[in-house]
Design a protein around this motif. Structure first.
Motif, mmCIF file in Angstrom:
data_model
loop_
_atom_site.group_PDB
_atom_site.id
_atom_site.type_symbol
_atom_site.label_atom_id
_atom_site.label_comp_id
_atom_site.label_asym_id
_atom_site.label_seq_id
_atom_site.Cartn_x
_atom_site.Cartn_y
_atom_site.Cartn_z
ATOM 1 N N LEU A 1 19.814 50.299 15.064
ATOM 2 C CA LEU A 1 19.197 51.542 15.519
ATOM 3 C C LEU A 1 20.114 52.726 15.248
ATOM 4 N N VAL A 2 21.338 52.617 15.762
ATOM 5 C CA VAL A 2 22.255 53.750 15.650
ATOM 6 C C VAL A 2 22.584 54.034 14.185
ATOM 7 N N LEU A 3 22.976 52.970 13.451
ATOM 8 C CA LEU A 3 23.395 53.177 12.067
ATOM 9 C C LEU A 3 22.253 53.677 11.188
ATOM 10 N N SER A 4 21.076 53.088 11.350
ATOM 11 C CA SER A 4 19.953 53.523 10.517
ATOM 12 C C SER A 4 19.644 54.992 10.759
ATOM 13 N N LEU A 5 19.606 55.388 12.033
ATOM 14 C CA LEU A 5 19.270 56.781 12.329
ATOM 15 C C LEU A 5 20.343 57.715 11.772
ATOM 16 N N VAL A 6 21.621 57.362 12.010
ATOM 17 C CA VAL A 6 22.701 58.250 11.570
ATOM 18 C C VAL A 6 22.751 58.303 10.042
ATOM 19 N N ILE A 7 22.772 57.113 9.416
ATOM 20 C CA ILE A 7 22.851 57.090 7.951
ATOM 21 C C ILE A 7 21.609 57.717 7.347
ATOM 22 N N GLY A 8 20.453 57.329 7.870
ATOM 23 C CA GLY A 8 19.193 57.855 7.334
ATOM 24 C C GLY A 8 19.136 59.364 7.417
ATOM 25 N N PHE A 9 19.501 59.905 8.572
ATOM 26 C CA PHE A 9 19.419 61.360 8.717
ATOM 27 C C PHE A 9 20.472 62.060 7.852
ATOM 28 N N THR A 10 21.695 61.515 7.856
ATOM 29 C CA THR A 10 22.752 62.161 7.075
ATOM 30 C C THR A 10 22.390 62.197 5.596
ATOM 31 N N GLY B 1 21.321 44.063 6.325
ATOM 32 C CA GLY B 1 20.123 44.693 6.892
ATOM 33 C C GLY B 1 20.136 46.194 6.709
ATOM 34 N N ILE B 2 21.279 46.807 6.966
ATOM 35 C CA ILE B 2 21.395 48.264 6.808
ATOM 36 C C ILE B 2 21.211 48.638 5.345
ATOM 37 N N TRP B 3 21.840 47.841 4.477
ATOM 38 C CA TRP B 3 21.716 48.117 3.037
ATOM 39 C C TRP B 3 20.246 48.158 2.629
ATOM 40 N N GLN B 4 19.476 47.214 3.149
ATOM 41 C CA GLN B 4 18.081 47.178 2.737
ATOM 42 C C GLN B 4 17.232 48.256 3.411
ATOM 43 N N GLY B 5 17.478 48.517 4.691
ATOM 44 C CA GLY B 5 16.518 49.322 5.445
ATOM 45 C C GLY B 5 16.819 50.803 5.570
ATOM 46 N N SER B 6 18.072 51.219 5.335
ATOM 47 C CA SER B 6 18.407 52.611 5.631
ATOM 48 C C SER B 6 17.700 53.593 4.702
ATOM 49 N N GLY B 7 17.406 53.152 3.475
ATOM 50 C CA GLY B 7 16.703 54.038 2.552
ATOM 51 C C GLY B 7 15.338 54.435 3.078
ATOM 52 N N PHE B 8 14.675 53.514 3.733
ATOM 53 C CA PHE B 8 13.360 53.793 4.288
ATOM 54 C C PHE B 8 13.440 54.880 5.367
ATOM 55 N N ILE B 9 14.443 54.740 6.249
ATOM 56 C CA ILE B 9 14.611 55.749 7.298
ATOM 57 C C ILE B 9 14.948 57.098 6.662
ATOM 58 N N MET B 10 15.745 57.059 5.598
ATOM 59 C CA MET B 10 16.066 58.305 4.910
ATOM 60 C C MET B 10 14.799 58.990 4.403
ATOM 61 N N VAL B 11 13.882 58.185 3.858
ATOM 62 C CA VAL B 11 12.643 58.770 3.330
ATOM 63 C C VAL B 11 11.834 59.428 4.452
ATOM 64 N N ILE B 12 11.754 58.757 5.591
ATOM 65 C CA ILE B 12 11.018 59.332 6.724
ATOM 66 C C ILE B 12 11.682 60.640 7.161
ATOM 67 N N MET B 13 13.007 60.600 7.251
ATOM 68 C CA MET B 13 13.745 61.789 7.688
ATOM 69 C C MET B 13 13.583 62.933 6.688
ATOM 70 N N LEU B 14 13.622 62.574 5.418
ATOM 71 C CA LEU B 14 13.488 63.599 4.386
ATOM 72 C C LEU B 14 12.110 64.256 4.490
ATOM 73 N N ALA B 15 11.095 63.431 4.705
ATOM 74 C CA ALA B 15 9.751 63.994 4.877
ATOM 75 C C ALA B 15 9.728 64.922 6.091
ATOM 76 N N GLY B 16 10.440 64.508 7.157
ATOM 77 C CA GLY B 16 10.508 65.356 8.351
ATOM 78 C C GLY B 16 11.200 66.673 8.061
#
Lengths: 323, 360, 312
Positions: free
Chosen positions: C99-108, C183-198
């Motif tokens: 949760l923490v890493l995906s949100l932080v990495i994704g948003f950054t 897990g982070i390697w695979q999933g963080s890109g997806f969170i990044m895409v959501i954040m980028l859209a935001g």
């Protein structure tokens, strides 16, 4: 007014390599390296011979490029007693993929269309259940579905067998017991069910974005439910069908859980066979063959991903935007 | 002969009554305009007539048939939409013939009808094009053509001109009127543009909150608005309205801010009774300078703002604590700050009861 | 006037429109077309879920068998099984870190990509591609990279740090972090895409206003942009959370739950109890616990969504 050299005028001088920019691109390059690393490792490992792997390290490029691991992975690698390689899993996956993608998209697009243009009492309630159902862990529903598929087989058997006298007359093989559990049709059913929430949402949102007046015009023109769907909606929605196909092809290709549970070893999809090859405890570990096999399995979604670009993003983001 | 008849129609969306006990009789060949602000229910009513919305109660008859529950395509109507609603993947010809193909009509007859409609609308050179390759005006013609080929008694128009720019709108308006004269079909036309309504309609139905406020000829609606809402809605710039009181006596008068305005010459609709009321006078009915001599009401006013508009000039004036709009000729020499004489005839004024807001 | 339909045609259609159709048959095609959806919603999502919950209170080992009502026995047994407790502990660690890493990495990453950079498409493509892969592929690659003899550990050692030790896949204490990296390697890109859209959804005038007011970029992000993106964060959170509970294939491929039972997760426990150990009751109880943990996340989310739409 003309010669006042101290006053700024004209375009602002640009600093090409400001410190902030160097930082920005530096970070992004490092990040890219991290994300690319496993792909690189897969490629170089799969092109080396085993002796070279034992001597060198993970990242070193192959001194002598060999495609033997690829050949072996494709046609010789063993799972249990079968030693005909991953090709078996590949073709199984293709056989699973095509009907699953077609059926799931067909069903979901019609559902989305009915939900957008032909609402009836309760239709929104069913849709809400469908969307929140997507959050239920598969493990909760997996076993009852096994029973459902078994029962469905028992239910269909007498119907199919009622055709047996005719088949015997024609000299064709009569039906035995019909099994849906453990068969291709059962897996297609499961993929259709679990693909439905996201796909229905995708199509519903897309159809809702089409002008309502087109639908009204078609009704005045006397087109019915199916007429409007096939003649008006589908031709206007080709982009979203492509998005749905990308989403489903990658999703179904990558599936492991349903493949393991709802099929039997002869028709295991590629992911399941890959795992069985790599994680088998027998024999000497051939890392280069393993990586070739892994890369082969990842190739189909990777090709689709790199070829489709933004459409892939649109597909995966569909679940994230509010419906 | 009645062409479209709407009887006691109700439409509810949940607990909201969108249309309330609505009755409307439209004659064969009549051009009826449904006019109102957005949200008044005019488009909703049109959709009910077309069968695109299921009504809650009442009946709809078209050409003597009860079509209350009939499918849109079975009602003998053609419809033209605001966004044109042309099928983007079909050519113009495909758009025109889609409805006929759904009727399983013979190919030869389809071709004949398409050709005839294309000739009437002068879109013959466009038949092989896709809608994306057409201009706004051309698209709207194709949309009209789609209704035309259906050979129907009743045409429904849902704000067909509001997506076009001002000049094109005027041109197509005239063409629509010509088309109506040529075909003689019944036409029901929804718009929020009062100029379209006044110029096109045989009769206008002004709607508000799902109720028809007034159904009359354009002239009658302009000269004798039946209530304050209609009075305020029709006319641009809007009518000046003053709140005051009617006093009865030998000659009835209207008192506002202590000034008694004589009402000699006003045609009361009902016996005069005193009480709170609104008086309205249209800006173009206010006379200035020399012209107001002999008017039943005369006063002086101070000009606040002058808005020259070319063909005429709009003055914002005030007099005895009342703001007023006055419309005068284009090349007026009046400047802001001028004191001017103005007046009007009570016969051209409008009086409305303060509580019921009905015409007096 | 030839453009007016004939009387006979009108007479022919006379009676159809006047008759009020039966309610159930109105819109019949749509209802028939929606049957698969209705079936999925009612039979699968509701029916099967209730079936599993019901049977978690019985003593079924193999179905069909006479069901014996045993109350909460299965749950008591579940919570005293060490393997389940390890699974839960792993899920909590893996979940919290993801949760923490995906949100932080994704948003950054999204914020970096949103700085109007060149080659945005290339960077995005690189960061997102792991998301297109199967968890099996991801698990096997990282199993190889983390291989102690040939992987990262040996490389760092060969560079001179000979005492360097990083062997998560054979060390029960840290094995879950080895899975986390994959897990982070695979999933963080997806969170990044959501954040980028935001981020793209935020009014560009906000940035102009902040610039006119002289607010530095990092402050604009923290005090203006992130609060404005609250709905996006909530969506991302729900997406990540529903992914965490499903973690199964990754573990199967990368560690098979090992060493020992050190990297077991609940989803794997359920599948093994149901299909290998022939202990259905345990499987049902464990899967019901998974459902409960989803509800803990989902119910506040539904509440927020409904509350939000009511206000809107």
């Amino acid at each position: 007014m003309v010669d006042l050299p101290m006053e700024p005028s004209g375009p602002k001088p640009r600093v090409r390599l400001s410190r902030a920019n160097i930082m920005l691109y530096g970070i992004l390059l490092l990040v890219s390296l991290y994300y690319l690393l496993p792909l690189y490792v897969m490629v170089v490992t799969s092109l080396k011979g085993m002796p070279e792997i034992r001597m060198g390290h993970l990242f070193s490029p192959p001194m002598e490029v060999t495609f033997e691991p690829w050949v072996k992975a494709w046609s010789e690698a063993c799972t249990g007693i079968n030693c005909d390689g991953l090709s078996r899993g590949f073709w199984n996956s293709v056989r699973i993929l095509i009907p699953s993608v077609l059926v799931s998209i067909g069903v979901a697009s019609v559902s989305g269309y009915a939900l957008t243009n032909w609402r009836f009492k309760g239709s929104e309630t069913f849709f809400t259940i469908l969307i929140f159902g997507a959050f239920i862990p598969y493990q909760v529903m997996i076993y009852p579905i096994v029973i459902l598929l078994r029962e469905a087989g028992d239910l269909v058997t007498p119907i199919a067998q009622s055709a047996n006298p005719a088949l015997e007359l024609l000299g064709l093989e009569p039906f035995g017991k019909v099994r849906i559990m453990g068969s291709l049709s059962g897996l297609v059913f499961v993929h259709t069910i679990f693909g439905m929430p996201i796909l229905t949402l995708l199509f519903r949102n897309y159809f809702a974005s089409l002008p309502d007046e087109l639908f009204k015009a078609a009704r005045v023109d006397g087109a019915g439910f199916w007429g409007i769907y096939f003649r008006i909606m589908v031709p206007m929605s080709l982009p979203i069908f492509v998005v749905a196909i990308i989403l489903q092809v990658t999703g179904i290709w990558n599936d492991f859980l349903f493949g393991v549970i709802y099929t039997k070893p002869e028709i295991y999809p590629m992911t399941v066979q890959l795992n069985n090859i790599v994680n088998s405890v027998q024999g000497v570990k051939e890392y280069n063959v393993n990586m070739a096999a892994t890369l082969l399995t990842g190739l189909v979604p990777l090709i689709i991903y790199f070829a489709s670009g933004k459409l892939f993003v649109r597909g995966i983001a569909a679940g994230a935007v509010k419906g | 002969m009645t062409s479209v008849s709407i009887r006691n129609l109700d439409l509810n969306f949940g607990a909201i009554n969108v249309l309330k006990n609505l009755n409307l009789e439209i004659e064969q060949g009549e051009f009826l305009v449904l006019l109102g602000a957005s949200g008044c229910g005019k488009s909703t009513l049109l959709n009910c007539i077309a069968g695109l919305l299921d009504i809650s109660a009442g009946q709809i008859h078209i050409s003597g048939r009860n079509v209350t529950w009939a499918e849109p395509s079975e009602r003998g109507i053609g419809m033209v939409f605001q966004s044109y609603a042309l099928y983007p993947q079909m050519t113009v010809e495909g758009n025109l013939s889609f409805g006929l193909k759904n009727q399983k009509m013979a190919r030869a007859e389809i071709q004949e009808r398409v050709a005839r409609a294309a000739k009437i609308l002068q879109i013959e050179p466009l038949l092989k094009r896709k809608p994306a390759a057409l201009s706004g005006g051309q698209r709207q013609r194709v949309a009209i053509g789609r209704a035309l080929v259906r050979d129907v008694d009743v045409f429904l128009f849902d704000e067909p001109l509001s997506n076009l720019d001002a000049k094109l709108r005027t041109d197509l308006r005239v063409e629509l009127k010509r088309l109506h004269q040529q075909l003689g079909n019944t036409m029901i036309y929804v718009t929020h543009d009062q100029v379209e309504a006044m110029t096109l309609a045989d009769r206008i139905a002004i709607m508000k909150d799902g109720i028809v406020q007034q159904l009359d000829s354009p002239e009658e609606i302009y000269l004798k608005p039946c209530n304050k809402y209609v009075a305020d809605f029709i006319g641009s710039p809007a009518m000046n309205l003053f709140k005051g009181e009617i006093v009865t006596g030998d000659t009835p008068g209207f008192v506002a801010n202590g000034i008694n305005t004589g009402l000699a010459g006003y045609g009361f609709e009902r016996p005069v009774t005193g009480g709170a009321a609104w008086m309205g006078i249209r800006p173009e009915h206010i006379l200035l300078g020399q012209a107001c001599e002999g008017a039943t009401v005369q006063t002086e006013a101070l000009v606040d703002i002058v808005e020259p508009m070319g063909s005429d000039t709009l003055l914002w004036v005030h007099s005895a604590g009342q703001q007023m709009r006055v419309r005068t000729e284009g090349q007026s020499k009046i400047k802001s700050g001028d004191r001017i004489k103005l007046g009007f005839n009570a016969a051209q004024a409008h009086l409305f009861d303060a509580t019921s807001e009905m015409r007096l | 006037m030839s453009l007016i339909s004939t009387e006979t045609e009108a007479m022919h259609r006379q009676d159809r429109g006047a008759k009020k159709p039966i309610r159930l048959f109105r819109n019949l095609n749509a209802k028939v077309a929606a049957l698969p959806m209705i079936f999925t919603a009612l039979v699968i999502f509701i029916g099967c879920t209730l079936w599993t919950i019901y049977h978690s209170f019985t003593k079924s080992r193999l179905l069909p068998a006479p069901e014996k009502w045993v109350g909460l026995d299965q749950y008591e047994r579940l919570w005293s099984t060490r393997r389940w407790l390890v699974s839960i502990e792993n899920l909590v660690i893996y979940g919290a870190c993801t949760l923490v890493l995906s949100l932080v990495i994704g948003f950054t990453l999204a914020a970096l990509l949103d700085r109007k950079i060149r080659g945005e498409n290339i960077f995005r493509t690189i960061i997102l591609y792991p998301f297109a892969l199967s968890f099996i592929v991801t698990g096997l690659v990282w199993q190889w990279i983390l291989n102690p003899e040939f992987g990262i550990q040996s490389i760092v050692q060969s560079l001179g740090w000979e005492r360097f030790a990083f062997d998560p896949l054979n060390n029960g204490q840290i094995v879950i972090y080895g899975i986390l990296i994959a897990g982070i390697w695979q999933g963080s890109g997806f969170i990044m895409v959501i954040m980028l859209a935001g981020l793209r959804g935020i009014d560009q005038e906000i940035w102009k206003a902040a610039r006119v007011d002289g607010i530095p970029a990092w402050k604009t992000y923290i005090f203006i942009v992130i609060p404005m993106m609250k709905p996006v964060f909530i969506t991302a959170l729900v997406m990540i959370a529903s992914g965490i509970i499903k973690v199964y294939d990754l573990v199967v491929a990368q560690t098979s739950g090992g060493p020992g039972i050190a990297s077991e997760v609940p989803a794997k426990y359920v599948i093994e109890k149901m299909f290998e150990a022939q202990n259905l009751g345990q499987g049902f109880a464990a899967s019901t616990m998974m459902l409960v943990s989803v509800l803990v996340v989902l119910i506040p989310y539904i509440y927020l969504q409904l509350g939000g739409s009511r206000r809107g």
